[in-house]
Design a protein around this motif. Structure first.
Motif, PDB file in Angstrom:
ATOM      1  N   ALA A 116      28.385  37.527  39.463  1.00 47.74           N
ATOM      2  CA  ALA A 116      29.568  38.383  39.387  1.00 47.74           C
ATOM      3  C   ALA A 116      30.839  37.535  39.455  1.00 47.74           C
ATOM      4  O   ALA A 116      31.808  37.776  38.725  1.00 47.74           O
ATOM      5  N   THR A 117      30.825  36.523  40.312  1.00 48.25           N
ATOM      6  CA  THR A 117      31.979  35.626  40.430  1.00 48.25           C
ATOM      7  C   THR A 117      32.211  34.861  39.137  1.00 48.25           C
ATOM      8  O   THR A 117      33.353  34.718  38.671  1.00 48.25           O
ATOM      9  N   VAL A 120      33.840  37.178  36.405  1.00 47.08           N
ATOM     10  CA  VAL A 120      35.249  37.472  36.653  1.00 47.08           C
ATOM     11  C   VAL A 120      36.099  36.211  36.496  1.00 47.08           C
ATOM     12  O   VAL A 120      37.215  36.257  35.965  1.00 47.08           O
ATOM     13  N   ASP A 123      36.917  35.542  32.838  1.00 44.75           N
ATOM     14  CA  ASP A 123      38.030  36.377  32.357  1.00 44.75           C
ATOM     15  C   ASP A 123      39.361  35.828  32.846  1.00 44.75           C
ATOM     16  O   ASP A 123      40.359  35.836  32.116  1.00 44.75           O
ATOM     17  N   PHE A 124      39.384  35.352  34.081  1.00 44.91           N
ATOM     18  CA  PHE A 124      40.606  34.774  34.646  1.00 44.91           C
ATOM     19  C   PHE A 124      41.023  33.541  33.850  1.00 44.91           C
ATOM     20  O   PHE A 124      42.205  33.368  33.516  1.00 44.91           O
ATOM     21  N   ASN A 278      31.883  44.615  42.695  1.00 51.74           N
ATOM     22  CA  ASN A 278      32.334  43.988  41.447  1.00 51.74           C
ATOM     23  C   ASN A 278      33.755  44.409  41.073  1.00 51.74           C
ATOM     24  O   ASN A 278      34.571  43.577  40.654  1.00 51.74           O
ATOM     25  N   GLU A 279      34.045  45.708  41.225  1.00 53.18           N
ATOM     26  CA  GLU A 279      35.365  46.209  40.842  1.00 53.18           C
ATOM     27  C   GLU A 279      36.462  45.578  41.695  1.00 53.18           C
ATOM     28  O   GLU A 279      37.518  45.197  41.182  1.00 53.18           O
ATOM     29  N   LEU A 281      36.328  42.693  43.186  1.00 52.65           N
ATOM     30  CA  LEU A 281      36.441  41.280  42.813  1.00 52.65           C
ATOM     31  C   LEU A 281      37.303  41.122  41.561  1.00 52.65           C
ATOM     32  O   LEU A 281      38.155  40.221  41.481  1.00 52.65           O
ATOM     33  N   GLU A 282      37.107  42.006  40.594  1.00 56.83           N
ATOM     34  CA  GLU A 282      37.921  41.967  39.373  1.00 56.83           C
ATOM     35  C   GLU A 282      39.390  42.215  39.704  1.00 56.83           C
ATOM     36  O   GLU A 282      40.281  41.529  39.182  1.00 56.83           O
ATOM     37  N   GLN A 283      39.641  43.184  40.566  1.00 51.14           N
ATOM     38  CA  GLN A 283      41.022  43.497  40.946  1.00 51.14           C
ATOM     39  C   GLN A 283      41.684  42.320  41.657  1.00 51.14           C
ATOM     40  O   GLN A 283      42.877  42.059  41.463  1.00 51.14           O
ATOM     41  N   TYR A 285      41.093  39.042  41.254  1.00 46.49           N
ATOM     42  CA  TYR A 285      41.484  38.007  40.287  1.00 46.49           C
ATOM     43  C   TYR A 285      42.659  38.481  39.419  1.00 46.49           C
ATOM     44  O   TYR A 285      43.507  37.673  39.033  1.00 46.49           O
ATOM     45  N   GLU A 286      42.697  39.770  39.120  1.00 43.25           N
ATOM     46  CA  GLU A 286      43.837  40.292  38.364  1.00 43.25           C
ATOM     47  C   GLU A 286      45.128  40.183  39.178  1.00 43.25           C
ATOM     48  O   GLU A 286      46.187  39.866  38.636  1.00 43.25           O
TER      49      GLU A 286
END
Length: 334
Positions: A116-117, A120, A123-124, A278-279, A281-283, A285-286
């Motif tokens: 998962a890391t 993400v 994408d970063f 997961n959600e 973690l995405e937030q 990095y965003e």
């Protein structure tokens, strides 16, 4: 020649509405285009109109076409070739320090914390075209996976190759991971230097104290964002390795030294985040992406190729043809 055409003055196309008016006027006046001779009777004349009299409207068609091309030329058709050049006025060097200990295989994130890391983080990386990025991995010890580079393909390839193995001593050496990341950035000339430190445990290995590594980051002007990965409570995590080499999983209490991670972030001017799924973690990095924006100045160069000249030449040719026909072949009829 007319592919990818744009028009600088498209308002001139309204003049094309005059063409139907001209056609209607021509047909209304067509019987008065030649001189008339009135006589009492035409019984003595044999009606045998020639082919030239039937082709007389060709002159009007030529003039109409010439007018059409002139209107199109007035609209200034042209093609444009756009080239761009970007200039980063505020470069940022970023090192991502990722925990690769066995506990990162825990399945409280989908499919596990490590994968998962990686997803993400990729994408970063894709969203940082103007920055240099490096990778550091650590477990019981640490090493540089990729030094800071602007080649995103190399960084993403290295990121994809990160996996749990027995090469690194097991454990979680947060201090060593942070110190290695600081070492990659200490000589950087970038205006902003950032470390993203991700872990799912407590510091239980390594020879460098995390607070010492944090002091080094402060000394070199490096900001550290810390991320604790793991759900609250219990998580299905590796507990042993079977004789056949397969990893056995069991429910293990999630333990993250949030106090340490918060202190590292606070001391270096960064921020601490907790990723429980997961959600989230995405937030995280965003949010880091928004906090550390690179100012990119884009220069655009336009090369215009005017296309009206051929149209003017065609119109001139049509007008010349009409004049020549009017005063030669059709001279007796006009």
């Amino acid at each position: 020649m007319f592919s990818n055409i744009t028009f600088e003055d498209p308002g001139f196309f309204w003049l094309l509405l005059l063409l139907p008016v001209a056609i209607a006027w021509y047909y209304w006046k067509r019987n008065k285009q030649t001189a008339e001779f009135r006589i009492s009777s035409i019984k003595g004349f044999k009606a045998n109109p020639g082919i030239l009299s039937k082709l007389r409207p060709v002159l009007f068609v030529l003039r109409l076409l010439a007018l059409t091309f002139i209107i199109i030329a007035m609209a200034r058709p042209r093609t444009v070739d756009v080239s761009t050049r970007t200039n980063s006025s505020k470069g940022i060097d970023i090192v991502m320090a990722i925990d690769v200990s066995a506990s990162m295989l825990a399945r409280d994130l989908n499919p596990n914390r490590l994968d998962a890391t990686k997803a993400v983080a990729e994408d970063f990386i894709n969203g940082r075209p103007g920055d240099r990025i490096g990778l550091v991995v650590y477990a019981g010890e640490s090493f540089t996976k990729t030094p800071i580079t602007s080649d995103k393909a190399i960084v993403k390839s290295a990121l994809e190759g990160i996996e749990y193995n027995n090469i690194l001593q097991n454990g979680t050496a947060i201090g060593s991971g942070l110190a290695t990341a600081v070492n990659r950035l200490k000589d950087s000339q970038a205006e902003s230097k950032v470390i993203i430190l991700l872990t799912d445990g407590v510091n239980n290995s390594g020879f460098i104290d995390p607070e010492t590594a944090s002091e080094l980051a402060v000394e070199f002007g490096i900001k550290v964002y810390t991320i604790g990965v793991g759900s609250n409570g219990m998580a299905l995590s590796p507990i042993s390795v079977l004789a056949n080499g397969r990893i056995q999983f069991g429910n293990v209490k999630v333990e993250i030294d949030e106090g340490l991670l918060k202190k590292i972030a606070a001391d270096t001017g960064g921020k601490y985040f907790r990723a429980t799924d997961n959600e989230k973690l995405e937030q995280i990095y965003e949010e880091i992406d928004q906090l550390e924006k690179t100012d990119i100045e884009e220069f655009r160069y336009y090369n215009y190729d005017e296309k009206y000249r051929p149209l003017v030449l065609i119109a001139a040719g049509l007008i010349l043809m009409e004049i020549l026909l009017r005063f030669t072949i059709f001279r007796s009829f006009i």
